[in-house]
Design an enzyme around this catalytic site. Structure first.
Site, mmCIF file in Angstrom:
data_model
loop_
_atom_site.group_PDB
_atom_site.id
_atom_site.type_symbol
_atom_site.label_atom_id
_atom_site.label_comp_id
_atom_site.label_asym_id
_atom_site.label_seq_id
_atom_site.Cartn_x
_atom_site.Cartn_y
_atom_site.Cartn_z
ATOM 1 N N TYR A 1 0.498 -2.333 -20.203
ATOM 2 C CA TYR A 1 -0.863 -2.365 -19.655
ATOM 3 C C TYR A 1 -1.844 -2.784 -20.752
ATOM 4 O O TYR A 1 -3.047 -2.577 -20.620
ATOM 5 C CB TYR A 1 -1.279 -0.989 -19.131
ATOM 6 C CG TYR A 1 -0.584 -0.515 -17.881
ATOM 7 C CD1 TYR A 1 0.267 -1.343 -17.159
ATOM 8 C CD2 TYR A 1 -0.793 0.772 -17.401
ATOM 9 C CE1 TYR A 1 0.898 -0.902 -16.013
ATOM 10 C CE2 TYR A 1 -0.179 1.229 -16.249
ATOM 11 C CZ TYR A 1 0.682 0.394 -15.567
ATOM 12 O OH TYR A 1 1.295 0.848 -14.427
ATOM 13 N N LYS B 1 13.299 1.501 -22.749
ATOM 14 C CA LYS B 1 14.216 0.516 -22.173
ATOM 15 C C LYS B 1 14.741 -0.334 -23.322
ATOM 16 O O LYS B 1 14.668 -1.577 -23.314
ATOM 17 C CB LYS B 1 13.479 -0.329 -21.113
ATOM 18 C CG LYS B 1 14.355 -1.314 -20.353
ATOM 19 C CD LYS B 1 15.375 -0.666 -19.440
ATOM 20 C CE LYS B 1 16.245 -1.728 -18.782
ATOM 21 N NZ LYS B 1 17.358 -1.149 -18.000
ATOM 22 N N ASP C 1 15.433 3.308 -16.294
ATOM 23 C CA ASP C 1 16.139 3.266 -15.005
ATOM 24 C C ASP C 1 17.022 4.496 -14.834
ATOM 25 O O ASP C 1 17.036 5.128 -13.764
ATOM 26 C CB ASP C 1 16.932 1.953 -14.843
ATOM 27 C CG ASP C 1 17.666 1.506 -16.104
ATOM 28 O OD1 ASP C 1 17.493 2.148 -17.158
ATOM 29 O OD2 ASP C 1 18.421 0.517 -16.025
ATOM 30 N N ASP D 1 3.234 5.962 -16.087
ATOM 31 C CA ASP D 1 2.486 5.844 -14.835
ATOM 32 C C ASP D 1 3.449 5.974 -13.648
ATOM 33 O O ASP D 1 3.236 6.766 -12.716
ATOM 34 C CB ASP D 1 1.782 4.478 -14.838
ATOM 35 C CG ASP D 1 0.860 4.276 -13.655
ATOM 36 O OD1 ASP D 1 0.624 5.236 -12.907
ATOM 37 O OD2 ASP D 1 0.362 3.137 -13.487
ATOM 38 N N ASP E 1 4.332 9.500 -10.911
ATOM 39 C CA ASP E 1 4.261 9.506 -9.441
ATOM 40 C C ASP E 1 5.567 10.044 -8.862
ATOM 41 O O ASP E 1 5.574 10.880 -7.955
ATOM 42 C CB ASP E 1 4.038 8.083 -8.896
ATOM 43 C CG ASP E 1 2.564 7.715 -8.752
ATOM 44 O OD1 ASP E 1 1.760 8.214 -9.561
ATOM 45 O OD2 ASP E 1 2.232 6.927 -7.847
HETATM 46 N N1 LIG Z 1 -6.344 6.846 -11.035
HETATM 47 C C1 LIG Z 1 -6.709 6.041 -10.066
HETATM 48 O O1 LIG Z 1 -7.874 5.976 -9.732
HETATM 49 C C2 LIG Z 1 -5.680 5.241 -9.365
HETATM 50 C C3 LIG Z 1 -6.094 4.314 -8.458
HETATM 51 N N2 LIG Z 1 -5.182 3.593 -7.758
HETATM 52 C C4 LIG Z 1 -5.731 2.701 -6.744
HETATM 53 O O2 LIG Z 1 -5.672 3.380 -5.474
HETATM 54 C C5 LIG Z 1 -5.562 2.414 -4.430
HETATM 55 C C6 LIG Z 1 -4.390 2.755 -3.515
HETATM 56 O O3 LIG Z 1 -3.192 2.652 -4.273
HETATM 57 P P1 LIG Z 1 -1.757 3.009 -3.735
HETATM 58 O O4 LIG Z 1 -0.818 2.146 -4.433
HETATM 59 O O5 LIG Z 1 -1.766 3.028 -2.250
HETATM 60 O O6 LIG Z 1 -1.431 4.487 -4.292
HETATM 61 P P2 LIG Z 1 -1.965 5.913 -3.827
HETATM 62 O O7 LIG Z 1 -1.584 6.861 -4.890
HETATM 63 O O8 LIG Z 1 -3.411 5.851 -3.477
HETATM 64 O O9 LIG Z 1 -1.169 6.257 -2.493
HETATM 65 C C7 LIG Z 1 0.263 6.248 -2.423
HETATM 66 C C8 LIG Z 1 0.713 7.104 -1.230
HETATM 67 O O10 LIG Z 1 0.522 8.488 -1.573
HETATM 68 C C9 LIG Z 1 -0.335 9.117 -0.642
HETATM 69 N N3 LIG Z 1 -1.228 10.023 -1.373
HETATM 70 C C10 LIG Z 1 -1.830 9.797 -2.549
HETATM 71 N N4 LIG Z 1 -2.598 10.811 -2.901
HETATM 72 C C11 LIG Z 1 -2.484 11.731 -1.923
HETATM 73 C C12 LIG Z 1 -3.043 13.014 -1.702
HETATM 74 N N5 LIG Z 1 -3.886 13.592 -2.586
HETATM 75 N N6 LIG Z 1 -2.716 13.681 -0.572
HETATM 76 C C13 LIG Z 1 -1.862 13.147 0.310
HETATM 77 N N7 LIG Z 1 -1.287 11.940 0.160
HETATM 78 C C14 LIG Z 1 -1.597 11.230 -0.952
HETATM 79 C C15 LIG Z 1 -1.114 7.992 0.033
HETATM 80 O O11 LIG Z 1 -1.560 8.384 1.317
HETATM 81 C C16 LIG Z 1 -0.101 6.865 0.025
HETATM 82 O O12 LIG Z 1 0.732 6.955 1.141
HETATM 83 C C17 LIG Z 1 -5.428 1.061 -5.118
HETATM 84 O O13 LIG Z 1 -6.699 0.449 -5.144
HETATM 85 C C18 LIG Z 1 -4.979 1.410 -6.529
HETATM 86 O O14 LIG Z 1 -5.340 0.450 -7.477
HETATM 87 C C19 LIG Z 1 -3.833 3.797 -7.884
HETATM 88 C C20 LIG Z 1 -3.369 4.725 -8.790
HETATM 89 C C21 LIG Z 1 -4.255 5.485 -9.641
HETATM 90 C C1 LIG Z 2 -5.809 3.469 -12.758
HETATM 91 C C2 LIG Z 2 -4.794 2.791 -11.920
HETATM 92 C C3 LIG Z 2 -5.297 1.540 -11.297
HETATM 93 C C4 LIG Z 2 -3.510 2.597 -12.661
HETATM 94 C C5 LIG Z 2 -2.763 3.865 -12.657
HETATM 95 O O1 LIG Z 2 -2.044 4.165 -11.745
HETATM 96 C C6 LIG Z 2 -3.003 4.790 -13.762
HETATM 97 O O2 LIG Z 2 -3.253 4.342 -14.862
HETATM 98 O O3 LIG Z 2 -2.928 6.008 -13.555
#
Ligand SMILES: NC(=O)C1=CN([C@@H]2O[C@H](COP(=O)(O)OP(=O)(O)OC[C@H]3O[C@@H](n4cnc5c(N)ncnc54)[C@H](O)[C@@H]3O)[C@@H](O)[C@H]2O)C=CC1
Ligand SMILES: CC(C)CC(=O)C(=O)O
Length: 377
Positions: free
Chosen positions: A154, A207, A240, A264, A268
């Protein structure tokens, strides 16, 4: 209540003069998607826990960030937000939906990356702990991922070093990764010091069979640092293989140290294995600043329906209280962190979980139940 085996405070928590309980000034940044649901839930619970601990009420400041800040200020992370963050003791950052921002914002460094870089938040500490009766895939999971937060693959997005992605032609995209000895030593010390407060085991994830120079250096430097901690057992896995062990045997891990992108992804997975991505907390810290942030994203697929799980954000906030407690040697704020964690535990044990954990509670209903539980723990 917190025990040694579940500790998450790390070496970025600076030693400080004993000054007793003080009034903390904390900022809240709601973010996008489910952010405006889970962040206010956490604020409410922190207020209740601080009151139950007999500590001074927190002074909250709300700051603009994300899509609403783009609309109002033309920036997803306005300069006035960064300036204000420098004045507070810590902050709660809601998730952002930066993948859905309009251009040019989508192509910019996202809000998390911007804040991590601005404040040098090099350590991303991400526990994954199963609750009793909490829908875990592997019961007994209780591990912490120590994610290096500034380098790796990243790099350009998050780093101080500035390599990263490039497109020499519209049909060719190139990604650089960077691993440095200095940043690896720094994060390795975090991991080993954390392990000393837990079960004294560190697993290095890399890795090095393919990415020999970069993640090979990461592995080797972690091993070298480990020699300074002879009481801590060390092993290592390729990324992996680590995913395989995590899915089947997450309960066998204690502290995992890894580079940015692997951390990261692995965090998850670990959250889900422990019961749900929605329970996976994190704190991003340096020696001087700390940011509570759930490990998950903005969950646009469930946003606005009051069904998001607020536990990750709540427990991230408790980690921030613990960081403050160590920094200011403040027993009352440490007690508030204990109360938050115990109240969440009790609420889950009593069956009031959100749908991702198999329950029927709403986000706000769960938060109200935790607030009530702060008086019973
Ligand atoms: N730290 C941050 O602000 C992060 C932001 N993002 C952003 O979020 C947006 C969505 O990304 P996705 O890849 O869909 O990942 P996501 O983590 O938002 O969601 C993945 C899956 O997990 C579920 N989920 C996540 N948090 C949950 C919670 N608190 N309760 C219940 N279910 C939950 C969602 O409904 C979805 O099905 C994108 O714009 C991405 O860039 C992604 C990861 C970290
Ligand atoms: C902030 C996100 C877009 C990337 C991510 O999933 C993280 O760094 O936690």
């Amino acid at each position: 209540m917190s025990t040694a085996s579940t500790a998450t405070t790390t070496a970025t928590t600076p030693a400080a003069p004993a000054v007793g309980s003080k009034q903390y000034s904390l900022a809240v940044l709601h973010g996008d998607g489910i952010g405006p649901e889970i962040v206010p839930a956490s604020v409410k619970i922190l207020d209740a826990a601080v009151a139950a601990a007999g500590a001074t009420p927190i002074a909250w400041t709300e700051l603009p960030l994300g899509r609403s800040a783009i609309d109002e200020y033309g920036e997803h992370t306005p300069t006035k937000t960064l300036d204000a963050l420098d004045e507070v003791d810590g902050w709660l950052l809601g998730p952002h939906d930066s993948a859905a921002y309009p251009e040019p914002y989508r192509s910019q460094l996202n809000p998390s990356g911007t804040i991590r870089k601005h404040f040098g938040l090099f350590a991303n500490i991400r526990p994954a702990k199963a609750f009793r009766g909490g829908n875990a895939i592997v019961e007994g999971t209780d591990l912490v991922i120590v994610r290096e937060n500034t380098e790796g693959f990243y790099a350009d997005r998050n780093t101080f070093a500035g390599t990263g992605e490039m497109m020499p032609t519209p049909d060719v995209a190139i990604m650089h990764g960077i691993i440095t000895r200095a940043a690896t030593e720094r994060i390795a010390h975090e991991a080993f010091q954390l392990a000393r407060t837990r079960d004294k085991r560190v697993t290095i994830v890399h890795k090095a069979n393919v990415l020999k120079m970069t993640t090979g250096l990461f592995r080797d430097v972690c091993r070298e640092v480990g020699k300074q901690y002879p009481d801590v057992a060390i092993n290592d896995f390729h990324i992996d293989a680590a995913t395989v062990h995590l899915v089947r045997r997450a309960d066998k891990f204690d502290v995992i140290v890894t580079e940015n992108m692997f951390g990261d992804i692995l965090s998850d997975l670990a959250g889900e294995v422990a019961g749900s991505l929605g329970i996976a907390p994190s704190i991003n810290s340096s020696a001087t600043h700390a940011m509570a942030q759930a490990s998950h994203g903005s969950a646009p697929d469930i946003a606005g329906r009051d069904i998001a799980n607020p536990i990750a954000m709540i427990l991230s906030s408790a980690m921030l209280l613990r960081w403050l407690a160590a920094k200011f040697d403040d027993e009352k704020i440490a007690r508030a962190a204990d109360i938050v964690e115990a109240a969440v535990d009790l609420t889950v044990a009593e069956g009031a979980t959100t749908p991702d954990m198999g329950g029927t509670s709403s986000c706000s209903g769960f938060a109200d139940a935790v607030v009530a539980a702060t008086a019973r723990v």
